[in-house]
Design an enzyme around this catalytic site. Structure first.
Site, PDB file in Angstrom:
ATOM      1  N   HIS A 497     -33.386  84.372  28.988  1.00  0.00           N
ATOM      2  CA  HIS A 497     -33.905  85.646  29.500  1.00  0.00           C
ATOM      3  C   HIS A 497     -35.375  85.839  29.116  1.00  0.00           C
ATOM      4  O   HIS A 497     -36.236  86.038  29.979  1.00  0.00           O
ATOM      5  CB  HIS A 497     -33.058  86.801  28.950  1.00  0.00           C
ATOM      6  CG  HIS A 497     -33.558  88.161  29.336  1.00  0.00           C
ATOM      7  ND1 HIS A 497     -32.975  88.921  30.317  1.00  0.00           N
ATOM      8  CD2 HIS A 497     -34.612  88.884  28.890  1.00  0.00           C
ATOM      9  CE1 HIS A 497     -33.643  90.052  30.460  1.00  0.00           C
ATOM     10  NE2 HIS A 497     -34.645  90.056  29.588  1.00  0.00           N
ATOM     11  N   GLU A 498     -35.633  85.783  27.816  1.00  0.00           N
ATOM     12  CA  GLU A 498     -37.005  86.052  27.368  1.00  0.00           C
ATOM     13  C   GLU A 498     -37.956  84.989  27.906  1.00  0.00           C
ATOM     14  O   GLU A 498     -39.121  85.270  28.184  1.00  0.00           O
ATOM     15  CB  GLU A 498     -37.070  86.133  25.842  1.00  0.00           C
ATOM     16  CG  GLU A 498     -36.229  87.263  25.237  1.00  0.00           C
ATOM     17  CD  GLU A 498     -36.493  88.633  25.842  1.00  0.00           C
ATOM     18  OE1 GLU A 498     -37.604  88.860  26.349  1.00  0.00           O
ATOM     19  OE2 GLU A 498     -35.573  89.477  25.812  1.00  0.00           O
ATOM     20  N   HIS A 501     -39.245  85.927  31.303  1.00  0.00           N
ATOM     21  CA  HIS A 501     -40.442  86.781  31.213  1.00  0.00           C
ATOM     22  C   HIS A 501     -41.672  85.922  30.920  1.00  0.00           C
ATOM     23  O   HIS A 501     -42.750  86.142  31.484  1.00  0.00           O
ATOM     24  CB  HIS A 501     -40.303  87.780  30.064  1.00  0.00           C
ATOM     25  CG  HIS A 501     -39.362  88.910  30.310  1.00  0.00           C
ATOM     26  ND1 HIS A 501     -39.432  89.707  31.419  1.00  0.00           N
ATOM     27  CD2 HIS A 501     -38.346  89.404  29.555  1.00  0.00           C
ATOM     28  CE1 HIS A 501     -38.481  90.646  31.336  1.00  0.00           C
ATOM     29  NE2 HIS A 501     -37.817  90.474  30.216  1.00  0.00           N
ATOM     30  N   HIS A 504     -43.052  84.319  33.910  1.00  0.00           N
ATOM     31  CA  HIS A 504     -43.733  85.322  34.739  1.00  0.00           C
ATOM     32  C   HIS A 504     -45.158  85.544  34.202  1.00  0.00           C
ATOM     33  O   HIS A 504     -46.103  85.704  34.968  1.00  0.00           O
ATOM     34  CB  HIS A 504     -42.908  86.616  34.676  1.00  0.00           C
ATOM     35  CG  HIS A 504     -43.168  87.608  35.774  1.00  0.00           C
ATOM     36  ND1 HIS A 504     -42.697  88.886  35.713  1.00  0.00           N
ATOM     37  CD2 HIS A 504     -43.839  87.522  36.939  1.00  0.00           C
ATOM     38  CE1 HIS A 504     -43.061  89.545  36.802  1.00  0.00           C
ATOM     39  NE2 HIS A 504     -43.757  88.737  37.563  1.00  0.00           N
TER      40      HIS A 504
HETATM   41 ZN   LIG Z   1     -36.127  91.510  29.520  1.00  0.00          ZN
END
Ligand SMILES: [Zn+2]
Length: 711
Positions: A497-498, A501, A504
Site C-alpha cells: 500500500h505505502e 503511494h 505515485h
Molecule cells: Zn494510504
C-alpha cells in the site's frame, strides 16, 4: 494512508507558509543545515548534521523569507503574468519547504520533547503564515485577473490547471470573504491549528500510557514466543522489569486480539484501547474534539456552506456529502447481511466451545480466527515464516514494480537517516536513469505516530529541478536482536500500500509542485496505493517473494489457496469497521454552525446506532476520541476516501485482470495515464481516459466477497 507535510485545504506544499509578522527574523547562520540546499544526492535531508534545535529557527526564517517573496509578488508594479505571479509563487518558500518537509517527517515518525515543542510553537504560526498569503487581497487580485483571462494567456494545459487550482485554493481559503469574515477566519484557523496539535499530543501520550501491562505471563497465553519476548522487552524499556507490555496500535482492535486466549486479557486490552484518551483529566480528548467540530462548522458557515463536509468535499472527486452518503448506502445492505452471518457463526463457535457468554467486540477477532481455522484450517502464524520483511520488500514489492514499470532499486547505506532502523534505496527508471530516493521506516517505536504513511522529503518539480525523495513509515513489531522480521499478511499488504503511494510520488513528472505527484484530492490519493495492494496476492508476485525464511522453499500451494480465501474472510467485520468510521467522520462534519457543542459519547452512540450495522459488536476502526485522521491529519470529512478509492482500485485491477495482469504494457499504461499525472487533470476525466467508463462498485463488492459468491 498518505501524510502531507501540512494539512491545509490548499495542500500546496509550496504554498504552505507566509507569516508576515516574522519578517524581522535574522538570516540563518550558515551552520544551520537548512540554510543552504542539501548537497546530498537528490537534496536528501542532512540527517548527519541536523540537530533538534535547528528546526525552529529555520522554520521561522523560512516563513519570513516566503512572506517577503509573497509581498514582492503582490506589490509588483508590473501587470500580472503567469510567470511573475503563479510561477513566482511556486518558486517561493524554498527554505520553509525543505525545513518543513524534513521536520514533518521526523516529527511524525521519531519525535521527542524538543520537536513536540517546535510543533506546538510553530504550528499556529504556520497556520497564520498561510492565512497571510491566502488572505492577501493584492495577491488574490492578480490571480483573479489571470484566471479571468485563462484562455487568452497562451498557457499550456498544465499551466491552466495550475491557475485553476490556485484560484480555487484562494477562494477555499477565504480570499473572497469580507474583511470582517477574514478576521474571523484567521482566528478560527489559529484556534483550530492549536487544538489539532493538542489533540495529536494527547493522543500520542494517551496511547502510550494505555499500553496493557501484564504481571502474569499466563495471561498472555496464545501469543507466540516472539510476541511474548517483544512484550517483555517493551516492558523492560519502560523500566517495568519482570512484566509484559502490549503497546497499543492506533486502531480500536489490536492484532494480538486474534490469538490471546484469555478472555479477561482481551477485554482489558480492548478497554485500554477503547478508552485510551477517555480517562478524564488533562489527557482526555473529548472536549478538544467537540470544540474542533464546532469551530469547523463555524468556518464552513463563513463560506456559505451548510456544514464542514460540504466545504471540504467541494474540490474532491465525490464533490458533495450527498454523493458520499449515497456511495456508503450502496455498501450497507450487503455488509449488514454479511455481519449478521458472521456474528451467528461466531456465536455458534462460542457456544460449541462450552462457553455461555454473548459475543462482545473483544471476542470477535479471536473467535473469527477460530471460525477461520475450523473452516479453512488457517491461521496467520502459518504464513509468517514465508514473509520475511526484507524478502517481501525486495522480491515482492520491488519485483512487482519492476515487472509492471521496469524500475530497479539499489540500497544506499551512504545516505544519512534519522534512526538506525531506516533503510534508503535509490530508484532507477526503465532506461536506467535516476528517478529518486525512497526511505523505509518500518518498525514501531513509542515516539512514532500509529499507523502507516507515505510522504516526501523532497517533492518532484521540473520548475525547481527537483526529483522525488519519498518515505514509507509503518509500525511493524520489531524482532528481537538478531532475529528475522517475520510479518503478518496485513503488514505485507501495508508495505504494498505505502509503496503504491511512493510510486505515485516517484513517477510524478509535473512542472509545478502544487499539482505534482501525490498532491491530489484525498478521494483519489488512496487509489494508487490501494491498487498496489492487489499485487501482494497476485500469483507470479506471491510466488516470487513468499519463501520460507530458513529453507527458501516456496509457500505450498494449499497455503497459498488458503491465504487467498482468508483475504475475503471476516469482511463483515473488516469492511464494517471502516464504513462505520467513515460514517462517524461524515456525521461529525455534518453539524451546522448553530449546533451546540456535542456530548461526544451521546453523539457517537447515536451516529453509530442509526447505521443499520452491528456496531455494538463491530466497533468503528477508530473511535471519535482517537480518530487521528479526522481531527489532526487532513482526513476530516475524508475518511470515506479509503472506500471510494477502493471502488476505483478494484475496478482498475479488474481491468488489469481482463487485460493480462502483471505486464509491462498494462503497467506502462497505468503509469502514463494515472501514476505520472499528479493533478494535471480532473479526477473523473482521468479515470475515464484510462478505463473508458465511470468507476463501478461491483468489483469492490466482489473482491470483498460480499456479492454472494462467498467461499
Ligand atoms: Zn494510504
Amino acid at each position: 494512508m498518505i501524510r502531507r507535510p501540512w494539512l491545509y485545504a490548499a495542500t500546496a506544499a509550496t504554498c504552505l507558509a507566509g507569516w508576515s509578522t516574522a519578517a524581522t527574523a535574522a538570516p540563518l547562520p550558515a551552520s544551520n543545515p537548512f540554510a543552504a540546499e542539501s548537497t546530498l544526492p537528490y537534496h536528501a535531508p542532512r540527517f548527519d548534521l541536523i540537530k533538534d534545535t535547528d528546526y525552529q529557527p529555520a522554520l521561522e526564517q523560512g516563513m519570513a523569507e516566503q512572506a517577503e517573496e509573497m509581498e514582492r509578488i503582490a506589490n509588483s508594479s508590473e501587470p500580472a503574468t503567469f510567470e511573475n505571479t503563479i510561477s513566482a509563487m511556486e518558486r517561493s518558500g524554498r527554505l520553509l519547504d525543505r525545513t518543513l518537509e524534513t521536520f514533518s517527517g521526523v516529527y511524525s515518525a521519531n519525535t521527542n520533547p524538543v520537536l513536540d515543542k517546535v510543533q506546538e510553537v510553530v504550528g499556529p504560526k504556520l497556520s497564520a503564515h498561510e492565512d497571510s498569503i491566502f488572505l492577501n487581497p493584492k495577491l488574490f487580485a492578480r490571480i483573479q485577473y489571470l484566471h479571468a483571462r485563462k484562455d487568452t494567456l497562451g498557457l499550456n494545459a498544465e499551466q491552466k490547471q495550475v491557475l485553476d487550482v490556485y484560484y480555487q485554493n484562494f477562494v477555499q481559503a477565504g480570499a473572497q470573504l469580507s474583511d470582517d469574515d477574514k478576521a474571523k477566519l484567521r482566528d478560527l484557523n489559529t484556534r483550530l491549528s492549536k487544538l489539532e496539535t493538542v489533540f495529536q499530543q494527547k493522543l500520542l501520550a494517551g496511547t502510550k500510557a494505555s499500553a496493557l501491562v501484564v504481571s502474569d505471563k499466563a495471561r498472555l497465553a496464545g501469543l507466540d514466543a516472539a510476541a511474548i519476548t517483544a512484550a517483555q522487552t517493551a516492558a523492560t524499556e519502560r523500566k517495568l522489569d519482570g512484566k509484559w507490555l502490549l503497546p497499543l496500535q492506533n486502531t480500536t482492535q489490536q492484532p494480538t486480539m486474534e490469538t490471546l486466549t484469555d478472555r479477561e486479557t482481551r477485554q482489558a486490552l480492548f478497554e485500554q484501547s477503547w478508552t485510551r484518551v477517555e480517562k478524564g483529566g488533562d489527557g482526555d480528548t473529548r472536549d478538544t474534539i467537540a470544540t474542533i467540530a464546532q469551530l469547523r462548522a463555524q468556518k464552513a458557515a463563513l463560506f456559505g456552506y451548510k456544514n464542514y463536509a460540504a466545504y471540504v468535499l467541494a474540490d474532491q472527486m465525490a464533490k458533495t456529502p450527498e454523493a458520499v452518503h449515497s456511495f456508503i448506502a450502496q455498501i450497507v445492505p450487503a455488509l449488514a447481511a454479511e455481519q449478521k452471518r458472521e456474528a451467528a457463526d461466531i456465536q455458534k463457535t462460542i457456544t460449541k466451545s462450552g462457553a455461555s457468554f454473548e459475543l462482545k467486540p473483544w471476542d470477535w477477532p479471536y473467535y473469527a480466527a477460530q471460525v477461520r481455522k475450523a473452516r479453512l484450517n488457517f491461521d496467520e502464524n502459518q504464513v509468517k515464516p514465508y514473509f520475511e520483511l526484507n524478502t517481501v520488500l525486495q522480491d515482492g514489492v520491488f519485483f512487482a514494480a519492476n515487472s509492471l514499470y521496469g524500475v530497479t532499486f539499489k540500497r544506499r547505506t551512504d545516505i544519512p537517516t534519522y534512526n538506525p532502523d531506516v533503510m534508503v534505496f535509490e530508484v532507477f527508471d526503465k532506461d536506467g536513469s535516476e528517478l529518486g530516493l525512497i526511505y523505509f521506516d518500518y518498525f514501531q517505536r513509542d515516539n512514532k505516530n500509529g499507523g502507516a504513511w507515505m510522504s516526501n522529503f523532497v517533492g518532484q518539480s521540473a520548475l525547481l529541478g527537483t526529483k522525488p525523495v519519498v518515505y514509507n513509515v509503518a509500525n511493524f513489531t520489531k524482532p528481537a536482536q538478531g532475529e528475522p522480521a517475520l510479518i503478518s499478511f496485513d503488514d505485507v499488504t501495508t508495505m504494498f500500500h505505502e509503496f503504491g503511494h511512493a510510486l505515485h510520488g516517484l513517477f510524478a513528472k509535473q512542472t509545478y509542485p502544487i499539482i505534482s505527484g501525490t498532491s491530489v484530492a484525498r478521494d483519489f490519493v488512496e487509489f494508487p496505493s490501494q491498487f498496489n495492494e492487489h499485487w501482494a496476492l497476485n500469483a507470479p508476485v506471491l510466488a516470487h517473494y513468499a519463501r520460507h525464511y530458513k529453507t527458501g522453499a516456496p509457500m505450498p500451494e494449499n497455503l497459498v489457496a488458503l491465504l487467498k480465501k482468508a483475504a475475503t474472510f471476516n469482511q463483515g467485520y473488516r469492511l464494517g469497521e471502516v464504513v462505520s468510521a467513515a460514517e462517524l467522520d461524515m456525521d461529525w462534519h455534518s453539524l451546522g454552525a448553530d449546533a451546540p457543542k456535542q456530548d461526544v459519547d451521546v453523539f457517537e452512540k447515536s451516529a453509530l446506532s442509526k447505521m443499520g450495522l452491528e456496531t455494538d459488536m463491530v466497533p468503528p476502526r477508530y473511535r471519535s476520541s482517537y480518530f487521528l485522521h479526522i481531527w489532526s491529519n487532513g482526513y476530516s470529512a475524508g475518511y470515506y476516501a479509503y472506500l471510494w478509492t477502493e471502488m476505483l482500485d478494484d475496478d482498475t485491477f479488474a481491468w488489469f485482470e481482463k487485460n493480462g495482469g502483471l505486464t509491462r504494457k498494462n503497467g506502462d499504461r497505468f503509469r502514463d495515464m494515472i501514476l505520472s499525472r499528479g493533478h494535471t487533470q480532473d479526477y473523473g476525466p482521468m479515470f475515464r481516459a484510462f478505463y473508458g467508463k465511470d468507476p463501478d462498485i461491483g468489483p469492490m463488492l466482489t473482491f470483498r466477497g460480499l456479492n454472494g459468491s462467498k467461499n
